[in-house]
Write an enzyme that holds these catalytic residues in place. Sequence first.
Site, PDB file in Angstrom:
ATOM      1  CD  GLU A  22      -2.723  -1.356   2.353  1.00  0.00           C
ATOM      2  OE1 GLU A  22      -2.823  -0.594   3.260  1.00  0.00           O
ATOM      3  OE2 GLU A  22      -3.485  -2.490   2.543  1.00  0.00           O
ATOM      4  CD  GLU A  35      -4.523  -8.125   1.932  1.00  0.00           C
ATOM      5  OE1 GLU A  35      -5.310  -7.288   2.500  1.00  0.00           O
ATOM      6  OE2 GLU A  35      -3.417  -7.804   2.035  1.00  0.00           O
TER       7      GLU A  35
HETATM    8  O1  9MR Z   1      -6.731  -8.098   8.785  1.00  0.00           O
HETATM    9  C1  9MR Z   1      -5.979  -7.206   9.538  1.00  0.00           C
HETATM   10  C2  9MR Z   1      -6.574  -6.717  10.769  1.00  0.00           C
HETATM   11  O2  9MR Z   1      -6.606  -7.819  11.727  1.00  0.00           O
HETATM   12  C3  9MR Z   1      -5.589  -5.692  11.572  1.00  0.00           C
HETATM   13  O3  9MR Z   1      -6.198  -5.044  12.558  1.00  0.00           O
HETATM   14  C4  9MR Z   1      -5.345  -4.625  10.169  1.00  0.00           C
HETATM   15  C5  9MR Z   1      -4.592  -3.452  10.777  1.00  0.00           C
HETATM   16  O4  9MR Z   1      -4.161  -2.426   9.927  1.00  0.00           O
HETATM   17  O5  9MR Z   1      -4.836  -5.203   9.266  1.00  0.00           O
HETATM   18  C6  9MR Z   1      -5.478  -6.163   8.600  1.00  0.00           C
HETATM   19  O6  9MR Z   1      -5.174  -6.453   7.275  1.00  0.00           O
HETATM   20  C7  9MR Z   1      -4.871  -5.671   6.357  1.00  0.00           C
HETATM   21  C8  9MR Z   1      -3.508  -6.356   5.687  1.00  0.00           C
HETATM   22  O7  9MR Z   1      -2.539  -6.429   6.402  1.00  0.00           O
HETATM   23  C9  9MR Z   1      -3.157  -5.327   4.574  1.00  0.00           C
HETATM   24  N1  9MR Z   1      -4.357  -4.814   3.538  1.00  0.00           N
HETATM   25  C10 9MR Z   1      -5.621  -4.359   4.243  1.00  0.00           C
HETATM   26  C11 9MR Z   1      -5.928  -5.515   5.450  1.00  0.00           C
HETATM   27  C12 9MR Z   1      -7.178  -5.250   6.122  1.00  0.00           C
HETATM   28  O8  9MR Z   1      -7.022  -3.908   6.740  1.00  0.00           O
END
Ligand code: 9MR
Length: 347
Positions: A155, A261
Amino acid sequence: MLKNSTLLLFLSLGLLSCKKSETRDCDDAISLYSNSSFPIGVAIESYDMLDGTRNKEIIDRQFNSFTPENIFKPNSLHPEENTFNWPEADQMLDYALSQNKRFHGHTLLWHNQLPLWMENFQGNSAEWEAMLKTHIQTICHHFKGKVKAWDVLNEAFNEDGSLRNSIWKQHIGASYIEKAFVFAHEADPEAILFYNDFNLALNDKKRDAVVSLIRNLKQRNIPIHGIGLQMHISIYYPSNVVIASAMKEFYQLGLKVHLSELDISLNPRGLDIELTDKLLQKQAQKMYSVSLLYQQIPKAYQYGITFWGHSDVHSWIPSFFGREDYPLLFDANYKAKPMYCKFLESL
Ligand code: 9MR
């Protein structure tokens, strides 16, 4: 006049919508991955591996690629400047390998989930670069040969296509990106290296920016091998045409395509919704279309489809956005949803 390739795309999308739209009952005693010609992954947390739980049963039976949802992020793996936190990560990785699962490392760099010491690091650009190098190479060395692929960078772009003003950009400059890929490659030359981001199908400006970055990196032989299209999508958008053309644009750059994802929101606008069979069928149909479109890209570029969790009860979406939603393959009672059945049917 339509170009041949565009015509083919429209014809195949037409075929997709003509195929059966009814969802037949299906049995989740079947395994998704053993019916699939490409890897099928899932994001997991440590508790998903607990013996005797439905979580473990599902992740073991249905998926053959695991992505750590949180514990390989910088704040977890590298909590203090001179401390790396290996035990929980090693345990997850060893479990995955003992079950013959592929393990996808997520993520070496991000602007979120950074440890405080890193955010507050003091130094000139050469010291920041040395810190970045130590961070990436210590992790890649530790997992060398076991973690076969990494999201090196997650990102890095804003929605308007500009480069996000992360700590890395502020202190090292835009060249932090190529440096990160080179550092990872030096530490583990066999690893497949990905750039991962969201909205790359939906948002042309962002996609164009990422495509031009990757073209530039490739022209200069910077080691980048794959694109992670996160695919946090909904039953309403992006359209199948847009999804297909985004995948095509990236594999034509020579990148492996990872739908990294995937979840399909039923309620992107955060309304009061009633969970109807009609909504579940729409979700199933979207899954079916995405899967068939994915299977149309050349085999060599199919790295796999990874779901961001297995059951609605574990999805990040309801808590993150504060809305009711049901974006995954299994419901909160761990029962396979129509989305699961249609995905299985598509394989
Ligand atoms: O699913 C993840 C969640 O448990 C965390 O709290 C969050 C923190 O920002 O990150 C989520 O995973 C993210 C992933 O690492 C990158 N792309 C977006 C995902 C959803 O936010």
